[in-house]
Design a protein around this motif. Sequence first.
Motif, PDB file in Angstrom:
ATOM      1  N   THR A  78     -25.659   9.832  12.143  1.00 32.39           N
ATOM      2  CA  THR A  78     -25.776  11.139  11.495  1.00 32.39           C
ATOM      3  C   THR A  78     -25.277  12.217  12.445  1.00 32.39           C
ATOM      4  O   THR A  78     -25.011  11.958  13.624  1.00 32.39           O
ATOM      5  N   GLU A  90     -31.058   8.200  12.530  1.00 34.84           N
ATOM      6  CA  GLU A  90     -30.332   7.046  11.991  1.00 34.84           C
ATOM      7  C   GLU A  90     -29.294   6.607  13.006  1.00 34.84           C
ATOM      8  O   GLU A  90     -28.450   7.391  13.432  1.00 34.84           O
ATOM      9  N   ARG A 176     -27.284  -0.665  10.385  1.00 36.42           N
ATOM     10  CA  ARG A 176     -27.868   0.665  10.270  1.00 36.42           C
ATOM     11  C   ARG A 176     -29.384   0.564  10.477  1.00 36.42           C
ATOM     12  O   ARG A 176     -30.038  -0.332   9.958  1.00 36.42           O
ATOM     13  N   ARG A 178     -32.683   3.084  10.260  1.00 37.71           N
ATOM     14  CA  ARG A 178     -33.081   4.386   9.738  1.00 37.71           C
ATOM     15  C   ARG A 178     -34.572   4.600   9.957  1.00 37.71           C
ATOM     16  O   ARG A 178     -35.389   3.755   9.586  1.00 37.71           O
ATOM     17  N   GLU A 180     -38.085   5.985   9.070  1.00 40.71           N
ATOM     18  CA  GLU A 180     -38.756   6.321   7.822  1.00 40.71           C
ATOM     19  C   GLU A 180     -40.246   6.418   8.072  1.00 40.71           C
ATOM     20  O   GLU A 180     -40.800   5.655   8.874  1.00 40.71           O
ATOM     21  N   LEU A 198     -36.412  11.512   6.560  1.00 38.63           N
ATOM     22  CA  LEU A 198     -35.801  11.294   7.859  1.00 38.63           C
ATOM     23  C   LEU A 198     -36.409  12.215   8.913  1.00 38.63           C
ATOM     24  O   LEU A 198     -36.546  11.857  10.066  1.00 38.63           O
TER      25      LEU A 198
END
Length: 490
Positions: A78, A90, A176, A178, A180, A198
Amino acid sequence: MRGFLASSIGVTCAAALALPLTPPALAATARPVPAAEAAPTARPAPRAGTPATTPADRRAAEPYAAGSTQSLPLEPLTRDRATPSAPAAEQGLTRRAVRHFSLVGVVWDDPDAELHGRVQVRTRAAGTGTWSGWQDVETHNADHAADPDTPERASGRIRGATAPLWVGDSDGVELRVRSESDGAATDSAGNSADARNLHAAPPLPSGLRLELVDPGEDEDPFRGAVADGPRTGGLNAEASALTDAAAVNADLAPLGATEITALSRTETEQEYLALDAGVLTEQQRQAKPYIGPRPGIVTRRGWGADEGLRESGFRYTKKVKAAFVHHTASGNNYRCSQVPSLIRSIYRYHVKSMGWRDVGYNFLIDKCGKIYEGRAGGVARPVLGAHTLGFNSNSMGIAVLGSYGATKPSKAAVKAVARLTAWKLGLYRVNPKGKTYLKSAGSNLHRKGKKVRLNVISGHRDGFITECPGRKLYGKLGSARSKAARYQGR
């Protein structure tokens, strides 16, 4: 079992003369490979878009490959500005060609840090060039570990890690990771239903790296080594470690055996009385033992363990009072013929990527019902594992290869759990259908020092708040207890 523990101490030196030396090719490649050195020793990466060689082609070019690990640092995916104290929400790796690998996992610096989020990977099949869909990697894996305040835990080498995922022979990867918040909603493509999640989620752990594990080839590195030349001195470190690993099973199988063969009930009872002759009371010697027939067990040499990877020596607990059943959460997309490669991959991931002294489990079982020796030290001995955080002492860990949250375990695998526990628990005069007390070394379910009443055959979740061994496998443990008791003649 003290009689058995002492019975093969004197065979190690003799075993050194019975096993062949490491061939010259292996001596240069089988030593432990630091992460910084792993990439240069691995197979060359294919050019993007070029046909990949098949495993058969590679075997022709490389009669034996000891395996390797590629360790790739993750990058922000990102535009958020990342700092050491606030990693990007991320991270991952864009699609790329890499050297051959078969198992993936993600590691990070702090073993006490948790990864709150989702890890997904896509891989390219080496034989066809076809890319897989996105696959989830199990992130909650800290509960499979050495106990707090043990030398293994305090070694300074331990890292946080996801569970490993078996993907088969591959030469391309995309990843990836991420962040959360717990319970964050995602759609079928893995996209967050609310971008604000995020920012609300905890930061990702620092030092994230993708580990790509190549298990090496299946050939026995010591096969035919006797013909390589005369002995010229002491054994090298790898051959010495192989000797030690074989010697601790010398009462059960010939030195260097690839499998400990199954015995009948009568043969098992005779072996039990012989192994325990020095510790059994007269009353115990006269009574009929409750012990299941010894099952066949593939040894570490049988699945091709590189004994130079693990820490030297063995660590034992006092006895075996309980068996904890696990799943490896490594996926079910494997063939039984691939299991030696799968176990070598998990072994390498546990040792080289996570920093453990050896593979964590005492035994592993595949979906075809075959049983494999895990952590070195002798299949009949109380080897201290790293499988159930807080309850590794006086227990053993059995991992069924696969993921069993939504998938039913095979009947063969459940039967193998029963056969193995009927024999191993029988050696220590324990009833598989009974209860026992274990003292917690500290977990998120039981405080340190608490004496916990458990089923003799328990699931991992009985000692720690975790999904392991998966809902479907956990539901079969009652059946495994009953079968194990019947195998013992109860």
